[in-house]
Design a protein around this motif. Structure first.
Motif, mmCIF file in Angstrom:
data_model
loop_
_atom_site.group_PDB
_atom_site.id
_atom_site.type_symbol
_atom_site.label_atom_id
_atom_site.label_comp_id
_atom_site.label_asym_id
_atom_site.label_seq_id
_atom_site.Cartn_x
_atom_site.Cartn_y
_atom_site.Cartn_z
ATOM 1 N N HIS A 161 0.832 -1.204 0.000
ATOM 2 C CA HIS A 161 0.000 0.000 0.000
ATOM 3 C C HIS A 161 0.870 1.257 0.000
ATOM 4 C CE1 HIS A 161 -3.367 2.653 0.788
ATOM 5 N NE2 HIS A 161 -2.752 3.116 1.867
ATOM 6 N N VAL A 180 0.988 4.234 -2.927
ATOM 7 C CA VAL A 180 0.710 5.632 -2.592
ATOM 8 C C VAL A 180 1.884 6.519 -2.984
ATOM 9 C CG1 VAL A 180 0.406 7.259 -0.678
ATOM 10 C CG2 VAL A 180 -0.952 5.156 -0.758
ATOM 11 N N GLU A 204 1.370 5.980 5.854
ATOM 12 C CA GLU A 204 0.812 6.681 4.688
ATOM 13 C C GLU A 204 0.694 8.182 4.915
ATOM 14 O OE1 GLU A 204 -3.313 6.933 2.037
ATOM 15 O OE2 GLU A 204 -3.038 5.286 3.462
ATOM 16 N N ARG A 209 2.456 10.910 2.463
ATOM 17 C CA ARG A 209 1.706 11.945 1.726
ATOM 18 C C ARG A 209 2.234 13.338 2.063
ATOM 19 N NH1 ARG A 209 -2.762 10.447 -1.017
ATOM 20 N NH2 ARG A 209 -3.547 8.326 -0.699
#
Length: 401
Positions: free
Chosen positions: A298, A302, A378, A382
């Motif tokens: 994942h 991302v 995550e 980001r």
């Protein structure tokens, strides 16, 4: 003043760690630094390992055996049996202080001053350090970002072989690119190794973290290489246990094992507490590895998608490990990485990346590239890409790029 050895003067600095003083200065100024430069996962270490350390009932913390204590080598044997290598016994393992020491043992066992090892590049930067320590020369086989770092034809390795060649070093899956070798590629490398009677050193510390339904193929899958292969392994990334400093050198060759054990004896022993933790970590039922693999998949998706959405950034999608190499629209990522820490912040936050020049035999080849580790959650990834996008805009404006 005393003289410093030529070996020390020519020892290359770590591209992953040499910017640390600038990161420390940034933190002292109250700036938060997102560490994308180093493969230190934020994944929690298995509870079995942590509990084993908390519950140690020893009156003396004594030396371990030079080859590693039997409890841990038994755990390694069972683990490798689960991978399909049922012929291995505890005697096939030499426990080391991290995978780094295993690489040192392998190189020092096989090579003399002036010998050569062939390595596909970009490669793990410390391969330069290990070989420099022993005055061994790296002969590079280049791959490029425009092909996703696909290997050139395996025959290119054969063209590099000379009378000084002692080994081919591969990292599978690869650090820094995440490249994953196919069975066909490994078969051709095996044929070359046998033809010229050289050794394949396969660094397989990221074995568990392969994505998109792919499978890692170990060099141990080629029994004809019994006398001609060494596997480097480590618990650091498998179980998020970088601080225990436990790895191992694996070989079926009695000749290589007998030589390497002399180096193991010279450094006395691997870390006792690390072996206790690692033995306990291997008691997990595989659920830990599966969950971590899913999380890294994942994070990879991302990060790579966000990077490629930035104008001018190129980032191939890795198939394993937890790094990617990205090309940035800057003149020199070494200067850019330092500027990020010295002169830039976004709401009192910045990022630290690893300039990719140190992952090449010729630093110019990586001058516009960085290695990024997707070892953060995550939310942090980001935010890091958001910072990178803004920083690139400011940097290009400031230096008229």
């Amino acid at each position: 003043m005393p003289n410093i050895s030529n070996r020390a003067l020519h020892m290359p600095p770590s591209p992953v760690r040499k910017l640390v003083p600038f990161a420390l200065q940034a933190k002292q100024k109250g700036i938060k630094v997102y560490h994308l430069n180093i493969g230190q996962p934020d994944i929690e270490t298995p509870e079995t390992a942590l509990n084993a350390l908390k519950n140690i009932d020893l009156k003396v913390l004594e030396y371990a055996l030079s080859e590693g204590n039997l409890d841990y080598r038994n755990a390694l044997t069972e683990y490798y049996h689960s991978l399909g290598f049922s012929d291995l016994t505890p005697d096939n393992f030499i426990v080391t202080n991290g995978g780094s020491e295993a690489l040192n043992f392998a190189i020092s066992t096989l090579c003399d001053d002036g010998d050569e090892v062939i390595i596909p590049e970009p490669y793990y930067a410390n391969y330069n350090g290990f070989t420099s320590t022993f005055d061994v020369n790296v002969v590079a086989v280049s791959s490029t970002i425009d092909t996703g770092f696909a290997l050139p034809p395996i025959e290119e390795f054969e063209k590099k072989i000379t009378e000084k060649t002692r080994a081919i070093i591969i990292c599978n899956p690869g650090n820094p690119t995440g490249y994953l070798y196919t069975r066909e590629e490994l078969q051709k490398l095996a044929e070359i190794a046998l033809k010229y009677d050289i050794v394949i050193i396969s660094d397989e510390v990221y074995r568990e973290y392969v994505y998109d339904g792919k499978q890692q193929i170990s060099i141990l899958d080629f029994p004809e290489l019994k006398e001609n292969c060494i596997v480097i392994d480590s618990e650091s990334k498998r179980y998020s246990m970088c601080g225990v400093r436990i790895g191992c050198m694996v070989t079926r060759s009695q000749k290589i094992r007998n030589a390497a054990i002399l180096f193991a004896q010279a450094r006395l022993s691997p870390v006792l507490l690390g072996q206790i933790a690692a033995t306990a970590a291997h008691q997990n039922d595989g659920a830990y590895i599966r969950a971590v693999r899913e999380e890294y998949t994942h994070r990879r998706n991302v990060l790579v998608d966000l990077l490629n959405a930035i104008p001018g950034v190129i980032c191939p999608k890795p198939r394993g490990a937890f790094y990617c190499v990205a090309e940035l629209p800057v003149d020199d990522t070494e200067k850019f990485a330092q500027w990020l820490l010295e002169s830039y912040s976004n709401n009192k936050e910045t990022i630290m990346v690893a300039p990719a020049g140190g992952f090449y035999s010729d630093p110019e080849l990586g001058k516009k590239q960085v290695r990024i580790a997707y070892v953060l959650k995550e939310e942090d990834l980001r935010r890091s890409v958001e910072i990178l996008k803004d920083a690139l805009k400011q940097y290009r404006e400031e230096f008229s790029l």
